[in-house]
Motif scaffolding. Structure first.
Motif, PDB file in Angstrom:
ATOM      1  N   LEU A 120       6.268  10.959  -6.000  1.00 21.15           N
ATOM      2  CA  LEU A 120       6.329  11.523  -7.365  1.00 21.15           C
ATOM      3  C   LEU A 120       7.708  12.085  -7.710  1.00 21.15           C
ATOM      4  CD1 LEU A 120       2.799  13.167  -7.762  1.00 21.15           C
ATOM      5  CD2 LEU A 120       3.753  11.348  -9.188  1.00 21.15           C
ATOM      6  N   ARG A 121       8.490  12.441  -6.687  1.00 23.27           N
ATOM      7  CA  ARG A 121       9.877  12.888  -6.955  1.00 23.27           C
ATOM      8  C   ARG A 121      10.654  11.781  -7.673  1.00 23.27           C
ATOM      9  NH1 ARG A 121      11.327  14.460  -0.953  1.00 23.27           N
ATOM     10  NH2 ARG A 121       9.731  16.035  -0.576  1.00 23.27           N
ATOM     11  N   TYR A 122      10.355  10.524  -7.307  1.00 19.96           N
ATOM     12  CA  TYR A 122      11.060   9.385  -7.916  1.00 19.96           C
ATOM     13  C   TYR A 122      10.578   9.150  -9.349  1.00 19.96           C
ATOM     14  CZ  TYR A 122      13.034   8.615  -3.348  1.00 19.96           C
ATOM     15  OH  TYR A 122      13.732   8.786  -2.175  1.00 19.96           O
ATOM     16  N   THR A 123       9.291   9.457  -9.596  1.00 14.94           N
ATOM     17  CA  THR A 123       8.790   9.392 -10.977  1.00 14.94           C
ATOM     18  C   THR A 123       9.552  10.402 -11.827  1.00 14.94           C
ATOM     19  OG1 THR A 123       6.574   8.742 -10.243  1.00 14.94           O
ATOM     20  CG2 THR A 123       6.735   9.695 -12.437  1.00 14.94           C
ATOM     21  N   ARG A 124       9.720  11.614 -11.284  1.00 15.33           N
ATOM     22  CA  ARG A 124      10.423  12.662 -12.040  1.00 15.33           C
ATOM     23  C   ARG A 124      11.900  12.311 -12.240  1.00 15.33           C
ATOM     24  NH1 ARG A 124       6.569  15.911  -9.319  1.00 15.33           N
ATOM     25  NH2 ARG A 124       7.914  16.320  -7.542  1.00 15.33           N
ATOM     26  N   LYS A 125      12.481  11.671 -11.244  1.00 20.29           N
ATOM     27  CA  LYS A 125      13.910  11.337 -11.340  1.00 20.29           C
ATOM     28  C   LYS A 125      14.168  10.135 -12.267  1.00 20.29           C
ATOM     29  CE  LYS A 125      17.963  10.245  -8.504  1.00 20.29           C
ATOM     30  NZ  LYS A 125      18.493  10.045  -7.138  1.00 20.29           N
ATOM     31  N   TYR A 126      13.299   9.119 -12.199  1.00 21.64           N
ATOM     32  CA  TYR A 126      13.578   7.861 -12.914  1.00 21.64           C
ATOM     33  C   TYR A 126      12.632   7.581 -14.088  1.00 21.64           C
ATOM     34  CZ  TYR A 126      16.557   6.701  -8.922  1.00 21.64           C
ATOM     35  OH  TYR A 126      17.523   6.713  -7.961  1.00 21.64           O
ATOM     36  N   SER A 127      11.578   8.395 -14.247  1.00 21.03           N
ATOM     37  CA  SER A 127      10.530   8.239 -15.281  1.00 21.03           C
ATOM     38  C   SER A 127       9.363   7.407 -14.755  1.00 21.03           C
ATOM     39  CB  SER A 127      11.051   7.599 -16.583  1.00 21.03           C
ATOM     40  OG  SER A 127      11.021   6.173 -16.482  1.00 21.03           O
ATOM     41  N   ALA A 128       8.191   7.638 -15.368  1.00 22.39           N
ATOM     42  CA  ALA A 128       6.976   6.922 -14.957  1.00 22.39           C
ATOM     43  C   ALA A 128       6.981   5.490 -15.469  1.00 22.39           C
ATOM     44  CB  ALA A 128       5.736   7.652 -15.467  1.00 22.39           C
ATOM     45  N   ASP A 129       7.946   5.186 -16.328  1.00 24.02           N
ATOM     46  CA  ASP A 129       8.063   3.804 -16.763  1.00 24.02           C
ATOM     47  C   ASP A 129       8.626   2.946 -15.629  1.00 24.02           C
ATOM     48  OD1 ASP A 129       7.683   1.947 -18.897  1.00 24.02           O
ATOM     49  OD2 ASP A 129       9.866   1.726 -18.945  1.00 24.02           O
ATOM     50  N   LYS A 130       9.428   3.603 -14.776  1.00 22.45           N
ATOM     51  CA  LYS A 130      10.054   2.866 -13.672  1.00 22.45           C
ATOM     52  C   LYS A 130       9.362   3.088 -12.324  1.00 22.45           C
ATOM     53  CE  LYS A 130      14.646   2.330 -15.632  1.00 22.45           C
ATOM     54  NZ  LYS A 130      16.048   2.718 -15.613  1.00 22.45           N
ATOM     55  N   VAL A 131       8.830   4.272 -12.097  1.00 22.59           N
ATOM     56  CA  VAL A 131       8.159   4.537 -10.812  1.00 22.59           C
ATOM     57  C   VAL A 131       6.785   5.155 -11.056  1.00 22.59           C
ATOM     58  CG1 VAL A 131       8.276   5.684  -8.566  1.00 22.59           C
ATOM     59  CG2 VAL A 131      10.387   4.921  -9.663  1.00 22.59           C
ATOM     60  N   ARG A 132       5.762   4.480 -10.570  1.00 21.92           N
ATOM     61  CA  ARG A 132       4.392   4.976 -10.710  1.00 21.92           C
ATOM     62  C   ARG A 132       3.774   5.139  -9.321  1.00 21.92           C
ATOM     63  NH1 ARG A 132       2.280   1.584 -16.063  1.00 21.92           N
ATOM     64  NH2 ARG A 132       3.757   2.646 -17.452  1.00 21.92           N
ATOM     65  N   VAL A 133       2.919   6.132  -9.202  1.00 26.87           N
ATOM     66  CA  VAL A 133       2.267   6.384  -7.916  1.00 26.87           C
ATOM     67  C   VAL A 133       0.764   6.210  -8.098  1.00 26.87           C
ATOM     68  CG1 VAL A 133       1.966   8.006  -6.004  1.00 26.87           C
ATOM     69  CG2 VAL A 133       4.087   8.047  -7.351  1.00 26.87           C
ATOM     70  N   LEU A 134       0.195   5.331  -7.284  1.00 27.44           N
ATOM     71  CA  LEU A 134      -1.255   5.112  -7.283  1.00 27.44           C
ATOM     72  C   LEU A 134      -1.785   5.701  -5.977  1.00 27.44           C
ATOM     73  CD1 LEU A 134      -4.010   3.867  -7.921  1.00 27.44           C
ATOM     74  CD2 LEU A 134      -3.085   1.623  -7.373  1.00 27.44           C
ATOM     75  N   THR A 135      -2.548   6.793  -6.092  1.00 29.61           N
ATOM     76  CA  THR A 135      -3.064   7.456  -4.895  1.00 29.61           C
ATOM     77  C   THR A 135      -4.514   7.053  -4.673  1.00 29.61           C
ATOM     78  OG1 THR A 135      -1.597   9.319  -5.365  1.00 29.61           O
ATOM     79  CG2 THR A 135      -3.334   9.694  -3.749  1.00 29.61           C
ATOM     80  N   LEU A 136      -4.772   6.352  -3.569  1.00 28.54           N
ATOM     81  CA  LEU A 136      -6.138   5.914  -3.269  1.00 28.54           C
ATOM     82  C   LEU A 136      -6.923   7.072  -2.659  1.00 28.54           C
ATOM     83  CD1 LEU A 136      -5.510   2.327  -1.820  1.00 28.54           C
ATOM     84  CD2 LEU A 136      -5.856   3.024  -4.187  1.00 28.54           C
ATOM     85  N   VAL A 137      -8.181   7.167  -3.065  1.00 27.58           N
ATOM     86  CA  VAL A 137      -9.028   8.281  -2.632  1.00 27.58           C
ATOM     87  C   VAL A 137      -9.289   8.213  -1.131  1.00 27.58           C
ATOM     88  CG1 VAL A 137     -11.348   9.260  -2.889  1.00 27.58           C
ATOM     89  CG2 VAL A 137     -10.078   8.533  -4.903  1.00 27.58           C
ATOM     90  N   LYS A 138      -9.512   6.976  -0.626  1.00 26.11           N
ATOM     91  CA  LYS A 138      -9.672   6.846   0.832  1.00 26.11           C
ATOM     92  C   LYS A 138      -8.825   5.688   1.336  1.00 26.11           C
ATOM     93  CE  LYS A 138     -13.860   3.939   1.176  1.00 26.11           C
ATOM     94  NZ  LYS A 138     -13.781   3.178  -0.038  1.00 26.11           N
ATOM     95  N   ASN A 139      -8.531   5.679   2.629  1.00 30.08           N
ATOM     96  CA  ASN A 139      -7.706   4.632   3.220  1.00 30.08           C
ATOM     97  C   ASN A 139      -8.435   3.290   3.166  1.00 30.08           C
ATOM     98  OD1 ASN A 139      -7.160   3.095   6.056  1.00 30.08           O
ATOM     99  ND2 ASN A 139      -5.282   3.932   5.210  1.00 30.08           N
ATOM    100  N   ARG A 140      -7.776   2.299   2.573  1.00 28.29           N
ATOM    101  CA  ARG A 140      -8.377   0.957   2.463  1.00 28.29           C
ATOM    102  C   ARG A 140      -7.767  -0.016   3.454  1.00 28.29           C
ATOM    103  NH1 ARG A 140     -10.472  -1.615  -2.485  1.00 28.29           N
ATOM    104  NH2 ARG A 140     -11.292  -0.028  -3.847  1.00 28.29           N
ATOM    105  N   GLY A 141      -6.575   0.284   3.930  1.00 28.09           N
ATOM    106  CA  GLY A 141      -5.821  -0.694   4.722  1.00 28.09           C
ATOM    107  C   GLY A 141      -4.729  -1.295   3.857  1.00 28.09           C
ATOM    108  N   LYS A 142      -3.716  -1.854   4.529  1.00 30.95           N
ATOM    109  CA  LYS A 142      -2.535  -2.326   3.810  1.00 30.95           C
ATOM    110  C   LYS A 142      -2.883  -3.380   2.751  1.00 30.95           C
ATOM    111  CE  LYS A 142       1.937  -4.462   4.644  1.00 30.95           C
ATOM    112  NZ  LYS A 142       2.784  -5.132   5.625  1.00 30.95           N
ATOM    113  N   GLY A 143      -3.774  -4.314   3.107  1.00 30.32           N
ATOM    114  CA  GLY A 143      -4.163  -5.357   2.157  1.00 30.32           C
ATOM    115  C   GLY A 143      -4.838  -4.774   0.925  1.00 30.32           C
ATOM    116  N   GLY A 144      -5.702  -3.791   1.145  1.00 28.56           N
ATOM    117  CA  GLY A 144      -6.393  -3.131   0.034  1.00 28.56           C
ATOM    118  C   GLY A 144      -5.420  -2.385  -0.859  1.00 28.56           C
TER     119      GLY A 144
END
Length: 323
Positions: A120-144
């Motif tokens: 989220l530091r990168y969202t604040r630095k570059y804007s949410a148009d350029k950096v977005r964070v998707l936080t998964l509720v539980k671990n799905r694995g890399k493919g998920g």
């Protein structure tokens, strides 16, 4: 004597047939379905000021040239190194060519550390148009994680890139070249894979005999059961046209380590052209893959991928909408 030999051979054939049948049954009965459901919290990203916004869908038309999807599980330490390099490259490219638009989607795969806060530091630095964070509720694995990020992206082309920064980010130009060489018209279907196959001779020299044996065993299983003609299926640097991403990720069942193999298997079933392009790669400290058990798990997954498609437990999907 010959009767005894034939009896033993007959018994062996029978027991092999029984074993194969049991494997097929187990593979069929334990087959999970494609899971495209999203938790309510996974439908939003935060802006630089902390407001919630809805993620778009891969079904929407593209509105950016490039999306970079970065799966990250407990990566608070390695993520900044990779993100600094990626953002510097992307910002410079945009300065030189103002019509170039991009976004980076960091997918926190249910981390226990501060991966989301770091991203989220990168969202604040570059804007949410350029950096977005998707936080998964539980671990799905890399493919998920890669799938969830891809389904939320806006790019005309979509790059999956590992959070450890093992591949030099500017090598995106090499995989872009590979994609363009495939000339993915008229359906615009193509995939370009970064590859470390050219480094294999050097890596064999540095690896233990056991790990080298495991590596070749894995390559053989990939070739035998699933994907033909791709030397390195596991490099985490792959570029998809938007159309190819929608087609392949909509059918993906495997959400853990062997997901790359199923993804390429699906692509080959759909006759999507695949390029393999040599990229620079450095072994980074703190790799998540626990060698021996992971190899066994991946080997089992490979056998089961093939068997589940054979028995019809898994079918190739048309790209349906997600929840």
């Amino acid at each position: 004597g010959s009767f005894l030999v034939w009896s033993i051979l007959g018994f062996n054939c029978k027991s092999n047939a029984i074993l194969t049948f049991q494997l097929l049954v187990i593979a069929h009965l334990t087959a999970g379905m494609v899971d495209l459901t999203r938790h309510e919290k996974e439908k939003h990203f935060l802006t630089a000021t902390g407001e919630k916004r809805l993620f778009p869908s891969l079904h929407d038309p593209h509105s950016r040239e490039l999306s970079v999807v970065v799966p990250a599980y407990n990566e608070e330490l390695r993520l900044p190194v990779m993100m600094d390099e990626a953002m510097e490259y992307l910002e410079n490219r945009q300065k030189q060519n103002p019509s170039f638009t991009y976004e980076v989607i960091v997918v926190d795969d249910g981390s226990k550390d501060k991966t989301t806060e770091v991203a989220l530091r990168y969202t604040r630095k570059y804007s949410a148009d350029k950096v977005r964070v998707l936080t998964l509720v539980k671990n799905r694995g890399k493919g998920g994680a890669v799938r969830m990020g891809t389904l939320s992206s806006r790019g005309k082309v979509i790059l999956m890139a590992d959070a450890d920064g093992a591949t030099k980010f500017s090598d995106i130009e090499k995989v872009e070249g590979g994609l363009n060489d495939l000339n993915p018209k008229p359906e615009n279907m193509a995939i370009s894979c970064g590859s470390r196959a050219h480094l294999e001779k050097d890596s064999v020299a540095q690896r233990s005999l056991f790990r080298t044996f495991l590596m070749y065993g894995f390559h053989f299983l990939v070739w035998f059961f699933c994907v033909k003609g791709i030397k390195d299926t596991q490099c985490g640097f792959k570029l998809f046209t938007r159309e190819a991403a929608l087609k392949t990720f909509s059918s993906l069942h495997v959400e853990r380590w062997a997901f790359d193999v199923e993804l390429l298997y699906i692509a080959q079933c759909f006759k999507i052209p695949i390029a393999e392009v040599a990229v620079n790669w450095t072994e980074i400290e703190g790799s998540k893959l626990v060698p021996f058990w992971s190899w066994l798990q991946m080997g089992r997954d490979l056998v089961f991928i093939r068997l589940r498609y054979i028995t019809g437990a898994w079918k190739l999907q048309s790209s349906h909408k997600t929840d």
